[in-house]
Write an enzyme that holds these catalytic residues in place. Structure first.
Site, mmCIF file in Angstrom:
data_model
loop_
_atom_site.group_PDB
_atom_site.id
_atom_site.type_symbol
_atom_site.label_atom_id
_atom_site.label_comp_id
_atom_site.label_asym_id
_atom_site.label_seq_id
_atom_site.Cartn_x
_atom_site.Cartn_y
_atom_site.Cartn_z
ATOM 1 N N LEU A 279 0.969 -1.333 -0.303
ATOM 2 C CA LEU A 279 -0.061 0.339 0.074
ATOM 3 C C LEU A 279 1.284 1.348 0.343
ATOM 4 C CD1 LEU A 279 -2.834 -1.012 2.557
ATOM 5 C CD2 LEU A 279 -3.151 -1.029 0.211
ATOM 6 N N HIS B 94 17.642 7.989 -6.004
ATOM 7 C CA HIS B 94 17.478 8.686 -4.949
ATOM 8 C C HIS B 94 17.914 9.994 -4.820
ATOM 9 C CE1 HIS B 94 21.248 6.686 -1.838
ATOM 10 N NE2 HIS B 94 20.862 6.415 -3.165
ATOM 11 N N ASP C 273 27.652 8.205 -2.575
ATOM 12 C CA ASP C 273 26.148 7.557 -2.719
ATOM 13 C C ASP C 273 25.226 8.256 -1.602
ATOM 14 O OD1 ASP C 273 24.464 5.896 -2.028
ATOM 15 O OD2 ASP C 273 25.599 4.288 -1.049
ATOM 16 N N GLU D 3 15.797 6.191 0.113
ATOM 17 C CA GLU D 3 16.247 5.003 -0.518
ATOM 18 C C GLU D 3 17.315 4.033 0.284
ATOM 19 O OE1 GLU D 3 19.714 2.436 -2.811
ATOM 20 O OE2 GLU D 3 19.421 3.569 -1.051
ATOM 21 N N GLU E 200 7.132 3.136 -2.738
ATOM 22 C CA GLU E 200 5.967 3.539 -2.422
ATOM 23 C C GLU E 200 4.817 4.129 -3.892
ATOM 24 O OE1 GLU E 200 4.519 2.885 0.345
ATOM 25 O OE2 GLU E 200 6.101 2.101 1.292
ATOM 26 N N ASP F 280 22.075 5.744 -9.858
ATOM 27 C CA ASP F 280 22.115 5.604 -8.082
ATOM 28 C C ASP F 280 24.296 6.288 -7.952
ATOM 29 O OD1 ASP F 280 22.662 5.947 -5.268
ATOM 30 O OD2 ASP F 280 22.001 3.305 -5.032
ATOM 31 N N HIS G 92 29.142 4.728 2.891
ATOM 32 C CA HIS G 92 27.946 5.029 4.015
ATOM 33 C C HIS G 92 28.915 5.342 5.205
ATOM 34 C CE1 HIS G 92 24.597 2.766 2.640
ATOM 35 N NE2 HIS G 92 24.693 3.131 1.711
#
Lengths: 697, 697
Positions: free
Chosen positions: B261, B329, B339, B377, B386, B406, B506
C-alpha cells in the site's frame, strides 16, 4: 450455466443509462475489396441486424441439442468438429479457427454401478428405491448417453442413516436443527436446491457430522407448485415429477488439479489429497422425499478427460491487437437445448452472418473479434478458466470486453443483462435500435425497462443491469483478468412465475421441443438476443472511439460509498479517504468524458484515439489486486469479489466488517477492516490516476 | 545504494550483443516551434552529448553533498526544493515538477542517548569504549547532522555477553562455531560486513541465541589491507581507521508499515508487533574488534517521518502515454557525495540539457520522459517502492523502461551496466557512439568490453551486463511491476583493488573532496555516465520503433535451461515442456524480429508501429506471476526473483530443487519443484504468445 453461484450477488448497482457516445458517429460508406474502416458503419450494422435469422437459429438448436453432449463425450467432440466446419466454411467462415484441448479432471457416475438411494423400513428391508433415471416421457430421456442424475465431484461412499430434513442446507438450517435438539451425527440430510450453492450444502452438513446429503428440486421452487404429469412437460414448461437437476458440486472454478495453471498435459497437477473444494461427503440429487432410514450409494468416479475450446477469429483491419471476445460453453448435462445450446445456436448464427460479410469482402472490423465455444463449463467453468490461465497476459493487455451468451432464452418476456458499468452504455445504444419481439412496436430497450429498472441519479429511469457473479464463463474474465464483461439473455416475466430457474434446468427434459414449444416458439427471442449481441460486438469492434463509458462507474462507486457509510458501522473518520477517492474518480472520469467529446468534434489522429481508448479499455484492470483476498481463488476484482452481506457495497470491506462486528476495537478483525479500506482507496485512487491526462503523473 | 542485497545474484546471463535495430534510423531535421518528431534525431542526440558538461556535474555535486542529508532531514527537504527549482526553471526546466510526500517509518539513533559499545575487563570494569562517532579528519565528520553510525531498524536493548567472532554472520558461520563446541547463547557476535545481507547477520545470530550483534568493516575487505591514517583518506581513497558503515538492516524493502500500500497518511498501517523483517536483536556497527566481555547499548528509535519523491516530466509530443522513467535517490547517510549525489549530479545535468532544448522549442520527445528523485532509499528503497504501489497499474500499462543511476561513479575505469536482456541492445548502441574518458580513442563500449565481457553464442564477444538484484531503486520496477530496467555506473579496474565497494561507503568520509580527488578528478567519468544515460533516454523516448530487443531474452532462457538440465538434478522428462517453451520463445522472438525488419524497410503506419512497440514494451510484464513466490514480498518476476543457489537458472525452480534434494520422491518438496516448473513453462509460453502476430490466438 452454473446458476447457484450467482446467489448472494444479486442485482447490483452496476448500471447507469448513457445515451451513448457512439450514437453520433458518422458512418463511412464501405468499400469492397480493401475495406479500411474508420468508424462504426451504420449500413453494415443494419445489414447484420437484418440477416440474423430466427429460423436458422432454430435449425442450429435442433442440431446442437439432437443428442446429449456432456463435456468430453463423443457427441461433445462431434460438436467441436461442427463448430470448426462452420468457422472454416469458405463462404461464411471466419479468418481462422482451431480447437485447443486441455486435460481436465471431471467426475461421472459409474456406468456399471449406478448411484442408488434406498429407503429402509423398520425391519431393515428396502421399502422404496428412488428412481435412478428420469422417466422416458418424450423418448429422449432414455439411452446410454443420458447421464444418470448425480452430484459431480461428490465422493463415492455408501452412508446409511436416518433421514433429516434440512431445508436449503444452509449453515442456519443446520443450526436450527441443532437448536431443536435434533442429533445430526451420522444422519442423511435431505435438502432442496436453491438458497446456497450446491457444494455448500454438503460442506455445511459435514461440519455437523452428517454422513450423506440428498438434494431434490421442490415443485414449489421450480414449478409454481405444480407437479402432476398432466401439468408438466410435455404438456407445459414445468418439470415432470421424475426430473432431477444435475450439477457440479465443486466449490471453486477451473480444473480442480491445476489452479492458476493451464491444464495442458505438462502442467503440475495437485495430488488428489491436496485438492480443496470438493464436497466432503457422498451427495446425490434425487426426486423422492420420504421419511425414515435411508441407504445412499454413490459411485462417482473422477476421470482425467480431454475437453476442448473452439476459437474462431476475425482479424481486425486496423487494430488487430484489440480483441472483442464473445463466447459460450458447448457442453450440456443431457441434451441441453436451453443450457447451453440456445446460446450456441445464436453464436453460430452471428458468426455466419459476420463471416459471410467477411468472405464477400464487404466488411472487416477495425478490431479483432474472437468467437469462443468453451468446454466443460458445467463442471466448473473449466474451459474458459484454463484459457485465461494460459493466455493471462495477452488477454489482459488486449481484450476490449468479453460478451457471454450462455442460455440465450430462459423465457420470452424481456432482455436481461448483467455487466460491469462501462458496458451499460453500449448495451443501451444497441437495444434502443432493435425492435422487441412480440406485439407492439417497442424497442428492446423500452420493453426491458418495463421489467428491470431503477432510478439513476444521473440518467433518471433506466433498465437495470445485474452484477456478475460466477454463474457462467464470464467469471474468470471479470474476476481474474479484470476485463469489462457482460452476460446477455432473454428471460421471464417474474409476475407470471416464481420458478427459481426454468423448470427443466439440468434435467433430461431440457430438449429442443421444450424450447420450441414452451420457451420461444418462433425463436424471436433468440433473434432478439442475437441482434443485441451482434450490435454490441459491432459497436465494440468497429467504433473509432471505444464505446466503454467509464464514467458510469462513478454512480456505482457513489452508491457503494453511501451503503458503506450507512450500513457497515464504521466511523466517519475511516470513511474520509474513501470519500476523497470516490470524488477524485468522479471528477477524473467526468473530465475524461469532456476530453472525449471535444476530440470527437475535431478530426483526431488515430494514435490520439488509440491512447484514449487504452485508458477506457484498461480502466477495469485497475480494480484488480491479486493480493486483496488471499483466501479466495481467482477473485481479485476489489469491486465485484463475493460478498456475504446483503448490502451492495465494496465486498472486501463489507466482509471484513461483518467479521469484525462482534470483536473488540483493536482486534485483528478491525485491522483487516482498515486494510480492506486501504485496498479499496488505493484501487480507486489508482483507477482515477489512469483516467487523468496521460502525461500527468 | 543498498549494496549487500545484490549479493547472491551476481553477474547473470542477462546480456547479449545486439548491433541495434535503431542505428539504421534516419533522422528527420527538427523544426523549431512545432516539433513533431517521427524518429530519433541524430542531430539532437549529438547536441545533447556535446552539452553534457563535466564541470556543471562537479558543481552540482559540490552543492548536493555540501551538508549531510539523511532521509527526511531539513537538508533533505532543502534538496527537494533545489530539485523543484531546477525543474521549474523557465529556461532549463521541464514541463512540470512536483514533490509527493509519504509518511514512512524510519529508524534513527537517539540524539540524547547515543548507542554505546563497551569492552568489559575481568573485574567488570569498562576497559575500552568504542568510538561513538568517526574522527573529524577533514572538518566534515563533526556536527549534529552527522548521524552516528548505527544499524537502522535494529531494536533498542542493552545486551551484555562474551564476544564471539562469527566471521560474516552467515548461517554456516554460526553452525561452524557450534561444531567447534562454542556456546552461542547470550553472547555478542562480532561479524564483518559482506557475504550476507546486513539484517541476515542478526537474523542468523538470533536463531542461535545470540544476544547482540556487532558489525565492523574489515580493512582486508575494503582497504586492500591498508589501515593506518597516512595510508587512508584524505591521503588516499581508503577508509580512515575510524570509518564505520551505516546501513538499513531491514530485510525487505518499502515502508515497513504499509506493504503493498502507498504510505499516504490514510493508508492502513501494521501494528509494530506485526511488522516482519526487522533485525530481532540489538545490532550496532563499530570500528574496534577486540576480545572479552562486551556491553552493547542500542537506543535506536522508530519514527514516522515525511519523505518526498520529486518528479519532473517532459511531455511526449506523439505518445505522451508512454513513459521513459529515469531516477535516483536523493537521501544519503552523511554527505553522500558518492552515494547518491554523484547520481543526482548527473540527473540534474541531464535534465538541464534536455530542459533547455525543450524550453527553446528545439525539441520535444516522441514519448514522455519522467525524472525522479526518490526519498528514503537508504532505509529500504522506500520512496520508489511507495511510488510503484501508488501508481501500480498506470506505470505497468505505460512504462517503456526504467533507468537507474544511483552511484554514478564508483571509480573511473569502466562502464558497468546491470539490466534485463531487452535493454542490452540500446545500451550497446549508445556506448559505441560515445568516447571513453581517459587516454586513447576508445568508445565507452570498446573500453567496457575490456573489463566485463562474455562470449555470446549469438554475437561473439560482447560486454556483459549484470543482473538486477535489489540493491537500488530499480527493485520494485523490475520485480514488482515487471518493467525492463537497467542500472548504469562507472566503476573499478578489479585488477587494482579487491575492495568490496568504494572504501568510504556509508561513512562520514564520503565527501565532495573524496570524489574530486580520488574517484573522478575532472569528472570525466560522470560525464561518460551522463552521456550514456542521456543517449539511452533519447533512444528510448524518440525512436519510432522501440529499441527494446526482446529476442535477446532467448539467449538468457537458453542458458537458464542448460543450467537447469545440467545442475538441478531433475529428470529429462521433467525438462521436456521447458525445452519446448524455450524453443517456442526463441522462434517467436526471432519471427517478430523479422517482422520488425520488414516493417522498417517500408513506410509503416504509426498505429502499426505502436502495436508492435506494445508487444516489445509489455514482454517483460509477461514474466510476472504474483502467485509464484507466496513467501517473498514484491518479488514476482519468475526469471529474476532471488535465487539461493549459485547456478544461474530459473530461481523458483532452483530454490525448490535445493529444498527437495534430500527428500524422498513424492514429497511435498518435489511437488513444489513440479509446480515451479509449470510456473516457468506457463510464463514462457505466455510470453511467446504475446510475441506472435497479434491476431493469432
Amino acid at each position: 450455466m452454473q446458476w447457484t453461484k450467482v446467489l448472494g450477488l444479486g442485482l447490483g448497482a452496476a448500471a447507469l443509462l448513457g445515451l451513448g457516445i457512439i450514437l453520433g458517429h458518422f458512418a463511412i460508406p464501405k468499400k469492397a475489396n480493401s475495406p479500411a474502416p474508420q468508424d462504426l458503419d451504420l449500413e453494415i450494422l443494419e445489414t447484420v441486424m437484418g440477416q440474423l435469422d430466427a429460423q436458422r437459429i432454430r435449425e442450429n438448436l435442433r442440431e446442437l441439442s439432437r443428442e446429449p453432449h456432456v463435456a468430453s463425450s463423443p457427441r461433445d467432440e462431434d460438436l467441436v468438429q461442427l463448430l470448426l466446419q462452420r468457422w472454416k466454411d469458405p463462404e461464411s467462415g471466419l479468418d481462422s479457427a482451431e480447437a485447443s484441448t486441455y486435460e481436465v479432471l471431471l467426475s461421472f457416475p459409474s456406468q456399471e454401478q449406478p448411484n442408488v438411494v434406498d429407503i429402509v423400513g423398520p425391519t431393515g428391508d428396502i421399502i422404496h428405491s428412488c428412481h435412478r433415471t428420469e422417466e422416458n416421457v418424450t423418448g429422449e430421456q432414455g439411452g446410454p448417453d443420458v447421464v444418470q442424475p448425480y452430484a459431480a465431484y461428490a465422493p463415492s461412499g455408501t452412508p446409511q442413516g436416518l433421514l433429516v430434513y434440512a431445508n436449503r442446507g444452509a449453515e442456519e438450517d443446520f443450526k436450527e436443527l441443532q437448536t431443536q435438539g435434533i442429533k445430526l451425527e451420522g444422519t442423511i440430510a435431505l435438502t432442496r436446491y436453491g438458497g446456497v450453492g450446491r457444494g455448500a450444502k454438503a460442506v455445511n452438513a459435514a461440519k455437523h457430522g452428517v454422513a450423506g446429503v440428498l438434494v431434490y428440486t421442490d415443485p414449489a421452487d421450480i414449478n409454481d407448485g405444480l407437479s402432476s404429469p398432466n401439468e408438466t412437460f410435455p404438456n407445459s414448461w414445468y418439470l415432470p415429477p421424475s426430473g432431477v437437476e444435475r450439477g457440479s458440486y465443486y466449490e471453486y472454478f477451473g480444473d480442480p488439479l491445476t489452479p492458476y495453471l493451464p491444464a495442458v498435459p505438462s502442467s503440475f497437477r495437485l495430488d488428489l489429497a491436496n485438492v480443496s473444494g470438493f464436497p466432503p461427503i457422498p451427495t446425490q440429487p434425487i426426486v423422492c422425499a420420504l421419511g425414515c432410514p435411508v441407504n445412499v450409494s454413490v459411485y462417482n468416479r473422477l476421470e482425467l478427460r480431454n475437453s476442448s475450446n473452439v476459437l474462431g477469429i476475425i482479424r481486425g483491419a486496423v487494430e488487430p491487437d484489440r480483441y472483442v471476445l464473445y463466447g459460450n460453453h458447448r457442453d450440456s448435462w443431457v441434451h441441453g437445448a436451453v443450457d447451453p445450446s440456445s446460446g450456441t445456436a445464436v453464436l453460430l448464427e452471428l458468426s455466419r452472418v459476420l463471416g459471410t460479410l467477411l468472405k464477400k469482402g464487404t466488411w472487416r472490423p477495425r478490431r479483432s473479434i474472437v468467437f469462443a465455444s468453451w468446454g466443460a463449463e458445467e463442471f466448473g467453468l473449466i474451459g474458459s478458466t484454463e484459457f485465461t490461465e494460459e493466455f493471462f497476459n495477452k488477454l489482459q493487455e488486449r481484450t476490449v470486453a468479453y460478451i457471454n451468451v450462455d442460455i440465450s432464452v430462459f423465457a420470452n418476456a424481456t432482455l436481461r443483462v448483467q455487466g460491469t458499468p462501462p458496458v451499460q452504455s453500449v448495451v443501451f445504444s444497441a437495444t434502443k435500435e432493435i425492435r422487441s419481439p412480440g406485439p407492439g412496436d417497442l424497442s428492446i430497450y423500452d420493453n426491458w425497462i418495463r421489467y428491470f429498472n431503477r432510478s439513476s441519479p444521473v440518467y433518471g429511469l433506466v433498465p437495470s443491469l445485474g452484477s456478475l457473479g460466477a454463474g457462467s464463463d464470464y467469471a474468470s474474465f471479470i474476476h481474474f483478468l479484470g476485463i469489462s464483461s457482460m452476460d446477455i439473455a432473454y428471460t421471464y416475466d417474474r409476475s407470471k412465475t416464481s420458478a427459481r430457474i426454468y423448470p427443466t434446468y439440468h434435467t433430461a427434459f431440457d430438449t429442443f421441443d421444450y424450447m420450441d414449444k414452451f420457451l420461444d416458439p418462433g425463436f424471436s427471442s433468440h433473434q432478439a438476443v442475437a441482434q443485441t449481441a451482434g450490435s454490441v460486438i459491432l459497436r465494440l469492434s468497429d467504433s473509432f472511439f471505444l464505446p466503454l463509458k467509464v464514467s458510469d462507474y462513478s454512480e456505482t462507486l457513489r452508491s457503494f460509498l453511501q451503503a458503506a457509510q450507512q450500513d457497515l458501522g464504521i466511523s466517519l473518520g475511516m470513511h474520509r479517504p474513501l470519500v476523497t477517492a470516490v470524488e477524485k474518480f468522479e471528477a477524473d472520469a467526468a473530465a475524461l468524458g469532456q476530453r472525449i467529446s471535444t476530440l470527437q468534434k475535431g478530426n483526431p489522429d488515430p494514435l490520439q484515439v488509440r491512447m484514449l481508448n487504452d485508458q477506457l479499455m484498461l480502466l477495469e484492470r485497475t480494480f484488480l489486486n491479486p493480493r486483496a483476498f488471499p483466501e479466495e481463488r481467482y477473485y481479485s476484482h476489489v469491486l465485484w469479489a463475493p460478498r456475504t452481506g446483503s448490502v451492495a457495497t465494496f465486498p472486501g470491506l463489507s466482509n471484513a466488517c461483518s467479521r469484525a462486528r462482534d470483536t473488540a476495537s483493536g482486534s485483528e478483525a478491525w485491522a483487516e477492516v482498515q486494510r480492506q479500506l486501504s485496498i479499496v482507496v488505493t484501487a480507486l485512487e489508482g483507477a482515477a490516476a489512469t483516467l487523468r491526462p496521460v502525461a500527468d503523473l
